[in-house]
Each structure stands twice: as structure tokens, then as C-alpha cells.
Motif scaffolding. Structure first.
Motif, PDB file in Angstrom:
ATOM      1  N   VAL A   6       0.818  -1.206   0.000  1.00  0.00           N
ATOM      2  CA  VAL A   6       0.000   0.000   0.000  1.00  0.00           C
ATOM      3  C   VAL A   6       0.853   1.257   0.000  1.00  0.00           C
ATOM      4  N   TRP A   7       1.837   1.295   0.844  1.00  0.00           N
ATOM      5  CA  TRP A   7       2.529   2.572   1.040  1.00  0.00           C
ATOM      6  C   TRP A   7       3.983   2.556   0.622  1.00  0.00           C
ATOM      7  N   GLU A   8       4.515   1.409   0.197  1.00  0.00           N
ATOM      8  CA  GLU A   8       5.874   1.333  -0.321  1.00  0.00           C
ATOM      9  C   GLU A   8       6.870   1.966   0.643  1.00  0.00           C
ATOM     10  N   VAL A   9       6.776   1.618   1.917  1.00  0.00           N
ATOM     11  CA  VAL A   9       7.686   2.235   2.871  1.00  0.00           C
ATOM     12  C   VAL A   9       9.110   1.728   2.695  1.00  0.00           C
ATOM     13  N   GLY A  10       9.290   0.583   2.065  1.00  0.00           N
ATOM     14  CA  GLY A  10      10.629   0.173   1.665  1.00  0.00           C
ATOM     15  C   GLY A  10      11.420  -0.552   2.731  1.00  0.00           C
ATOM     16  N   ARG A  11      11.093  -0.397   3.997  1.00  0.00           N
ATOM     17  CA  ARG A  11      11.837  -1.037   5.059  1.00  0.00           C
ATOM     18  C   ARG A  11      13.341  -0.852   4.909  1.00  0.00           C
ATOM     19  N   LEU A  12      13.777   0.366   5.027  1.00  0.00           N
ATOM     20  CA  LEU A  12      15.169   0.789   4.991  1.00  0.00           C
ATOM     21  C   LEU A  12      15.726   0.923   3.584  1.00  0.00           C
ATOM     22  N   GLY A  13      15.253   0.138   2.616  1.00  0.00           N
ATOM     23  CA  GLY A  13      15.878   0.120   1.307  1.00  0.00           C
ATOM     24  C   GLY A  13      15.915   1.474   0.629  1.00  0.00           C
ATOM     25  N   VAL A  14      14.809   2.216   0.698  1.00  0.00           N
ATOM     26  CA  VAL A  14      14.766   3.507   0.017  1.00  0.00           C
ATOM     27  C   VAL A  14      15.768   4.483   0.623  1.00  0.00           C
ATOM     28  N   TRP A  15      15.915   4.440   1.947  1.00  0.00           N
ATOM     29  CA  TRP A  15      16.855   5.356   2.592  1.00  0.00           C
ATOM     30  C   TRP A  15      18.289   4.906   2.363  1.00  0.00           C
ATOM     31  N   THR A 179      -4.563   8.353  -0.818  1.00  0.00           N
ATOM     32  CA  THR A 179      -5.532   7.428  -1.394  1.00  0.00           C
ATOM     33  C   THR A 179      -4.817   6.589  -2.434  1.00  0.00           C
ATOM     34  N   ARG A 180      -5.135   5.286  -2.479  1.00  0.00           N
ATOM     35  CA  ARG A 180      -4.412   4.429  -3.411  1.00  0.00           C
ATOM     36  C   ARG A 180      -5.266   3.269  -3.881  1.00  0.00           C
ATOM     37  N   LEU A 181      -5.112   2.958  -5.179  1.00  0.00           N
ATOM     38  CA  LEU A 181      -5.726   1.784  -5.778  1.00  0.00           C
ATOM     39  C   LEU A 181      -4.635   0.754  -6.015  1.00  0.00           C
ATOM     40  N   GLY A 182      -4.931  -0.501  -5.685  1.00  0.00           N
ATOM     41  CA  GLY A 182      -3.950  -1.569  -5.856  1.00  0.00           C
ATOM     42  C   GLY A 182      -4.487  -2.692  -6.710  1.00  0.00           C
ATOM     43  N   PRO A 183      -4.472  -2.554  -8.046  1.00  0.00           N
ATOM     44  CA  PRO A 183      -4.880  -3.658  -8.920  1.00  0.00           C
ATOM     45  C   PRO A 183      -3.975  -4.869  -8.694  1.00  0.00           C
ATOM     46  N   ALA A 237     -12.635 -10.665 -14.478  1.00  0.00           N
ATOM     47  CA  ALA A 237     -12.920 -10.530 -13.052  1.00  0.00           C
ATOM     48  C   ALA A 237     -11.611 -10.476 -12.267  1.00  0.00           C
ATOM     49  N   HIS A 238     -11.554  -9.592 -11.292  1.00  0.00           N
ATOM     50  CA  HIS A 238     -10.340  -9.451 -10.500  1.00  0.00           C
ATOM     51  C   HIS A 238     -10.661  -8.751  -9.189  1.00  0.00           C
ATOM     52  N   ASP A 239      -9.729  -8.842  -8.249  1.00  0.00           N
ATOM     53  CA  ASP A 239      -9.850  -8.156  -6.964  1.00  0.00           C
ATOM     54  C   ASP A 239      -9.058  -6.856  -6.996  1.00  0.00           C
ATOM     55  N   LEU A 240      -9.688  -5.815  -6.533  1.00  0.00           N
ATOM     56  CA  LEU A 240      -9.040  -4.511  -6.413  1.00  0.00           C
ATOM     57  C   LEU A 240      -8.907  -4.179  -4.935  1.00  0.00           C
ATOM     58  N   GLU A 241      -7.707  -3.844  -4.508  1.00  0.00           N
ATOM     59  CA  GLU A 241      -7.485  -3.420  -3.127  1.00  0.00           C
ATOM     60  C   GLU A 241      -7.397  -1.893  -3.096  1.00  0.00           C
ATOM     61  N   VAL A 242      -8.181  -1.284  -2.237  1.00  0.00           N
ATOM     62  CA  VAL A 242      -8.168   0.170  -2.087  1.00  0.00           C
ATOM     63  C   VAL A 242      -7.748   0.505  -0.667  1.00  0.00           C
ATOM     64  N   ALA A 243      -7.110   1.643  -0.505  1.00  0.00           N
ATOM     65  CA  ALA A 243      -6.643   2.032   0.820  1.00  0.00           C
ATOM     66  C   ALA A 243      -6.717   3.537   0.984  1.00  0.00           C
ATOM     67  N   LEU A 244      -6.968   3.937   2.215  1.00  0.00           N
ATOM     68  CA  LEU A 244      -7.058   5.345   2.591  1.00  0.00           C
ATOM     69  C   LEU A 244      -6.242   5.538   3.860  1.00  0.00           C
ATOM     70  N   LEU A 245      -5.339   6.503   3.850  1.00  0.00           N
ATOM     71  CA  LEU A 245      -4.480   6.779   4.999  1.00  0.00           C
ATOM     72  C   LEU A 245      -4.607   8.239   5.377  1.00  0.00           C
ATOM     73  N   ARG A 246      -4.736   8.493   6.678  1.00  0.00           N
ATOM     74  CA  ARG A 246      -4.765   9.868   7.201  1.00  0.00           C
ATOM     75  C   ARG A 246      -3.567  10.063   8.123  1.00  0.00           C
ATOM     76  N   ARG A 285      -9.746  -1.980   1.901  1.00  0.00           N
ATOM     77  CA  ARG A 285     -10.849  -2.844   1.525  1.00  0.00           C
ATOM     78  C   ARG A 285     -10.514  -3.560   0.216  1.00  0.00           C
ATOM     79  N   THR A 286     -11.030  -4.756   0.029  1.00  0.00           N
ATOM     80  CA  THR A 286     -10.884  -5.496  -1.211  1.00  0.00           C
ATOM     81  C   THR A 286     -12.241  -5.566  -1.908  1.00  0.00           C
ATOM     82  N   VAL A 287     -12.250  -5.152  -3.175  1.00  0.00           N
ATOM     83  CA  VAL A 287     -13.505  -5.069  -3.954  1.00  0.00           C
ATOM     84  C   VAL A 287     -13.389  -6.009  -5.152  1.00  0.00           C
ATOM     85  N   ARG A 288     -14.417  -6.786  -5.398  1.00  0.00           N
ATOM     86  CA  ARG A 288     -14.457  -7.657  -6.578  1.00  0.00           C
ATOM     87  C   ARG A 288     -14.982  -6.866  -7.772  1.00  0.00           C
ATOM     88  N   VAL A 289     -14.220  -6.882  -8.869  1.00  0.00           N
ATOM     89  CA  VAL A 289     -14.577  -6.117 -10.067  1.00  0.00           C
ATOM     90  C   VAL A 289     -14.730  -7.068 -11.243  1.00  0.00           C
TER      91      VAL A 289
END
Length: 291
Positions: A6-15, A179-183, A237-246, A285-289
């Protein structure tokens, strides 16, 4: 814990990678600096904390982990000591149960070999998706498929799919949201990917609201695409994962700067080191499309 897809925090790799690159164009390599990552979720038990050190390009990634640091996370006035997680280099877990609640101030202190890295944040109002609306195109449209270098170019068809997320606005619009969509898989065209909108970071107050959305609701719309073999092919048909972070501005600066080509490292909030340690609230949330 926040899932990495969802957020690609990288776990140290990016830094580690970016800071190692930065050391290449100076005469002497920079001294190792502490790298700290912590994402504390409102209303959830305290997460693990990741601690590492910046390394040169010639070092293996595992050399970045720090296994003997002293780590303390403070929630309000409660100090929670952290200890290394067995079998997980660079990961530290809380030694007492504590839930960080809305509005509480959090702080982290990491000390190691004479270095001290600290960060502070505040827990945001909990966020919750109210609903998700998925609107695929009625028929596929023509598109150009290309690899990232533009060497393999071909024509094809795809279904554009518009997705709208709805959620309740907080009483005070001082937060930022991501906000992010994760196909299920990245669409194989650098050109089309650039034109689509699957990820956004912005002030929550800038997002649409109004009586047509429902009382106090905010909304964001993104678009992704699914390739198909022909103009007559149905939408798979596929599952779409959506996420919202504040969260707050510290997280926003971090997220926006991760893809800034003019920067060699993301903008963090850790003093005395590099990294990010912030309070967040996430709903997914995971949505069926199709089908």
C-alpha cells in the motif's frame, strides 16, 4: 502494521540506497547514520520499529540492519521500551501493551554507538471508508503498450476503470490523506501508467465535499486500467485493493518526496538520523470487479 504494497515504505531500502548513492560523488564516504522507520496506527497496538544504518554501495543490504540499539517509544507520558525481535534483524518490538489513541503525542528515541535519533508526531483522527464505487468503461478503448524504455511498442485494448472512495471528514480539516488503488498487477505500459491516477497525497480539506455526497463525506476518484486481447473481450474478473491513509504533514512530505527525481533521499522527520516515525490511521478494503 501497514502493508508494504500500500505505502511502499521500503523497510530501509529507500533510505539506504539513496544515501549510499549520495556518497558516491564526494571524496570521502559519509559516516554511517541511523535510519529509523515507525508507523503507529491510531487505535491499534504499537507496531514494530525498524532500525538500520546507512551503508556504502558495496555492502549487502543485510549489513544495514542494526541489532543492538536502545529503542524507546513514548505515547503521551508512557515510555515503552523496545527489544530486538528474534530472527528479524533490525526489527524491534514493544515490551508492554499500549494502544495509541487519537490526539496523543508520540515520540521515539533510538541510541546506538554514540548516536541519538529522535522524532515526534501526533496520532490522527481515525479514518474509515464509508463506501467504494467502481465504474468500468462499457467497452474497451484502444491504447499503446510500451515498456519503460519505449523499445517495445504495440497497440492494444484496455478497460479504464474509475474508482471513487468515500469517507467521513474529521471535525477539523488539518490532516493530509493518501488514497491508493492496488490492482492485482501493474499495467504493462509506462505511457498509460503515467496518465492514470492510482495514488494521491493531498490536504484532506482540498477534496470534494457537498450535499450530493452525503452529510460530511469526502470523496476521491482514481483511475486504473485492465488490458484485454480485443475490442470485444469482456472485462476480466479481479480483486481490487483500495486504501485510505490519514496522517499529518510529516508523512505527506515523506510520501511526496519519495518519487522526486531531484532528491537523493525522502524527506523524513527523524532528527540525528534519517527516516520517518509518524502516527497514521489506515482503512483498506478489497472489492471484486468484473465477472
Amino acid at each position: 502494521m501497514v502493508r508494504s504494497w500500500v505505502w511502499e515504505v521500503g523497510r530501509l531500502g529507500v533510505w539506504v540506497g539513496m544515501l549510499a548513492f549520495a556518497a558516491c560523488d564526494v571524496a570521502e564516504p559519509e559516516a554511517a547514520r541511523l535510519v529509523v522507520e515507525a508507523f503507529v496506527e491510531t487505535g491499534r497496538t504499537l507496531p514494530t520499529v525498524t532500525v538500520g544504518q546507512t551503508v556504502g554501495l558495496e555492502a549487502a543490504e543485510s549489513a544495514a540492519a542494526v541489532e543492538d540499539a536502545a529503542v524507546v517509544l513514548t505515547v503521551a507520558r508512557d515510555e515503552i521500551a523496545y527489544e530486538p525481535v528474534p530472527g528479524a534483524a533490525g526489527r524491534y518490538g514493544p515490551q508492554a501493551e499500549r494502544v495509541a489513541e487519537e490526539g496523543e503525542r508520540i515520540g521515539i528515541e533510538v541510541t546506538w554507538q554514540g548516536q541519538r535519533a529522535v522524532a515526534v508526531s501526533r496520532m490522527p483522527t481515525p479514518v474509515a471508508l464509508d463506501s467504494v464505487r467502481v465504474a468500468p468503461a462499457a467497452v474497451p478503448v484502444e491504447a499503446v503498450f510500451a515498456d519503460s524504455l519505449g523499445l517495445d511498442v504495440r497497440e492494444g485494448f484496455l478497460y479504464p476503470i474509475t474508482v471513487t472512495l468515500y469517507w467521513q471528514a474529521p471535525a477539523a480539516d488539518t490532516a493530509w490523506v493518501r488514497t491508493r488503488l492496488g490492482p492485482p498487477a501493474a499495467f504493462p505500459s509506462a505511457v498509460v501508467d503515467f496518465l492514470l491516477a492510482t495514488d494521491a497525497v493531498q490536504p484532506e480539506a482540498d477534496l470534494a465535499t457537498g450535499s450530493d455526497l452525503g452529510s460530511g463525506l469526502r470523496a476521491w476518484s482514481g483511475v486504473y486500467a485492465v488490458p484485454v486481447a480485443s475490442r470485444d473481450a469482456p472485462l476480466p474478473a479481479h480483486d481490487l485493493e483500495v486504501a485510505l491513509l490519514r496522517s499529518g504533514p510529516d508523512y505527506a512530505r515523506y510520501a511526496l518526496s519519495r518519487t522526486d527525481p531531484d532528491r537523493r533521499e525522502p524527506v523524513g522527520n527523524v532528527e540525528g538520523g534519517v527516516g520517518i516515525a509518524v502516527g497514521i490511521s489506515v482503512d483498506r478494503r478489497t472489492v471484486r470487479v468484473g465477472g
